[in-house]
Scaffold this active site. Structure first.
Site, PDB file in Angstrom:
ATOM      1  N   LEU A  61       0.865  -1.171   0.000  1.00 16.17           N
ATOM      2  CA  LEU A  61       0.000   0.000   0.000  1.00 16.17           C
ATOM      3  C   LEU A  61       0.904   1.224   0.000  1.00 16.17           C
ATOM      4  O   LEU A  61       1.960   1.215   0.641  1.00 16.17           O
ATOM      5  CB  LEU A  61      -0.911   0.038   1.240  1.00 16.17           C
ATOM      6  CG  LEU A  61      -1.961  -1.060   1.390  1.00 16.17           C
ATOM      7  CD1 LEU A  61      -2.693  -0.891   2.726  1.00 16.17           C
ATOM      8  CD2 LEU A  61      -2.957  -1.059   0.250  1.00 16.17           C
ATOM      9  N   ASP A  62       0.497   2.281  -0.707  1.00 11.41           N
ATOM     10  CA  ASP A  62       1.259   3.520  -0.679  1.00 11.41           C
ATOM     11  C   ASP A  62       1.371   4.018   0.754  1.00 11.41           C
ATOM     12  O   ASP A  62       0.512   3.731   1.605  1.00 11.41           O
ATOM     13  CB  ASP A  62       0.581   4.595  -1.528  1.00 11.41           C
ATOM     14  CG  ASP A  62       0.670   4.305  -3.020  1.00 11.41           C
ATOM     15  OD1 ASP A  62       1.505   3.474  -3.423  1.00 11.41           O
ATOM     16  OD2 ASP A  62      -0.101   4.924  -3.779  1.00 11.41           O
ATOM     17  N   THR A  63       2.404   4.780   1.032  1.00 10.20           N
ATOM     18  CA  THR A  63       2.627   5.305   2.378  1.00 10.20           C
ATOM     19  C   THR A  63       1.393   6.024   2.912  1.00 10.20           C
ATOM     20  O   THR A  63       0.996   5.835   4.072  1.00 10.20           O
ATOM     21  CB  THR A  63       3.829   6.258   2.382  1.00 10.20           C
ATOM     22  OG1 THR A  63       5.005   5.541   2.012  1.00 10.20           O
ATOM     23  CG2 THR A  63       4.041   6.875   3.763  1.00 10.20           C
ATOM     24  N   THR A  65      -1.735   5.620   2.049  1.00  9.02           N
ATOM     25  CA  THR A  65      -2.950   4.801   2.067  1.00  9.02           C
ATOM     26  C   THR A  65      -3.074   4.049   3.386  1.00  9.02           C
ATOM     27  O   THR A  65      -2.134   3.392   3.842  1.00  9.02           O
ATOM     28  CB  THR A  65      -2.945   3.798   0.903  1.00  9.02           C
ATOM     29  OG1 THR A  65      -2.818   4.509  -0.326  1.00  9.02           O
ATOM     30  CG2 THR A  65      -4.239   2.999   0.869  1.00  9.02           C
ATOM     31  N   ARG A 167      -5.176   6.017  -8.165  1.00 10.81           N
ATOM     32  CA  ARG A 167      -4.825   7.444  -8.216  1.00 10.81           C
ATOM     33  C   ARG A 167      -4.865   7.963  -9.653  1.00 10.81           C
ATOM     34  O   ARG A 167      -5.383   9.063  -9.914  1.00 10.81           O
ATOM     35  CB  ARG A 167      -3.447   7.654  -7.589  1.00 10.81           C
ATOM     36  CG  ARG A 167      -3.421   7.287  -6.104  1.00 10.81           C
ATOM     37  CD  ARG A 167      -2.015   7.188  -5.544  1.00 10.81           C
ATOM     38  NE  ARG A 167      -1.359   8.499  -5.507  1.00 10.81           N
ATOM     39  CZ  ARG A 167      -0.130   8.679  -5.041  1.00 10.81           C
ATOM     40  NH1 ARG A 167       0.577   7.642  -4.596  1.00 10.81           N
ATOM     41  NH2 ARG A 167       0.406   9.889  -5.025  1.00 10.81           N
TER      42      ARG A 167
END
Length: 242
Positions: A61-63, A65, A167
């Site tokens: 997961l992105d930082t 998120t 995104r």
């Protein structure tokens, strides 16, 4: 390594002999940043919970998120879960906030994605015909008004798991970047009304042969509520508080 005191240890949403699902907080990277600093690795010893091995993250997961992150508790489980992701057998939903109201209530975004980079802007993903296939289904859950502006709560159900998929699909498929996105939205430093990219991994489900499925639900984030949105009902899970 000492666990950083500035980050709350991730709550556990699901646990059995081969899997953990944690509620990753926004701001916690899965991998160690090049510049150093806290990351998920700092908590893996604590997440052994009596097991000999440390659990390993199955996906990323992105930082920014928050929400459901699946960890495997042994190498065989990790291999099976990786295969499930590759074969698109993992069902996930995400919640996102957009500063606009879509013209329709539901839809599917089918835009292949490719990675580009430049010295000026660094790397990012773009929609490209020769990119890797990427498909996201979405539905509009809620709209609130702030003067002439509309703010929407969207539920995404991705079929694929490309880097930055939701995104880019929000920007190029719906016409508006996710609220707070510093890469695909307004330039970094501009006031977006959000301290992070407003994306939350709401649910994850993984079918398993001969075993009950892995199912986990991450509660509605506090900063989503502070943005004026309300927790939606989640089919198959208990209604969220608030």
């Amino acid at each position: 390594m000492t666990t950083p005191t500035s980050i709350v240890a991730p709550p556990i949403l699901f646990e059995d002999g081969e899997a953990l699902v944690i509620d990753k907080p926004a701001g916690l990277p899965v991998d160690r940043p090049r510049r150093g600093g806290p990351c998920l690795e700092d908590y893996l010893d604590a997440l052994r919970l009596g097991f000999q091995r440390r659990p390993a993250p199955v996906h990323r997961l992105d930082t920014d998120t928050s929400g459901c992150l699946l960890l495997a508790r042994n190498p065989k489980a990790l291999k099976r879960f990786n295969k499930a992701f590759e074969e698109r057998l993992v069902a996930k939903t995400y919640l996102a906030i957009l500063d606009m109201e879509p013209a329709q209530g539901t839809g599917t975004i089918d835009l292949a994605l490719a990675k580009i980079s430049s010295a000026e802007k660094g790397w990012r993903m773009i929609a490209a015909k020769k990119g890797k296939p990427a498909i996201s289904h979405w539905e509009l859950l809620q709209v609130i008004s702030e003067g002439d502006r509309r703010r929407s709560l969207i539920r995404f159900r991705p079929e694929t798991g490309r880097t930055h998929q939701l995104r880019v699909h929000a920007l190029q498929g719906l016409g508006c970047a996710l609220l707070g996105d510093p890469v695909y939205g307004p330039k970094r430093g501009q006031n977006t009304g959000a301290a992070r990219t407003m994306l939350h991994a709401e649910t994850i489900a993984v079918e398993r042969a001969g075993k009950p499925p892995i199912q986990a639900f991450a509660p509605f984030p506090e900063d989503f509520a502070c943005a004026g949105l309300s927790a939606p009902e989640v089919p198959g899970f208990e209604p969220a508080d608030g």
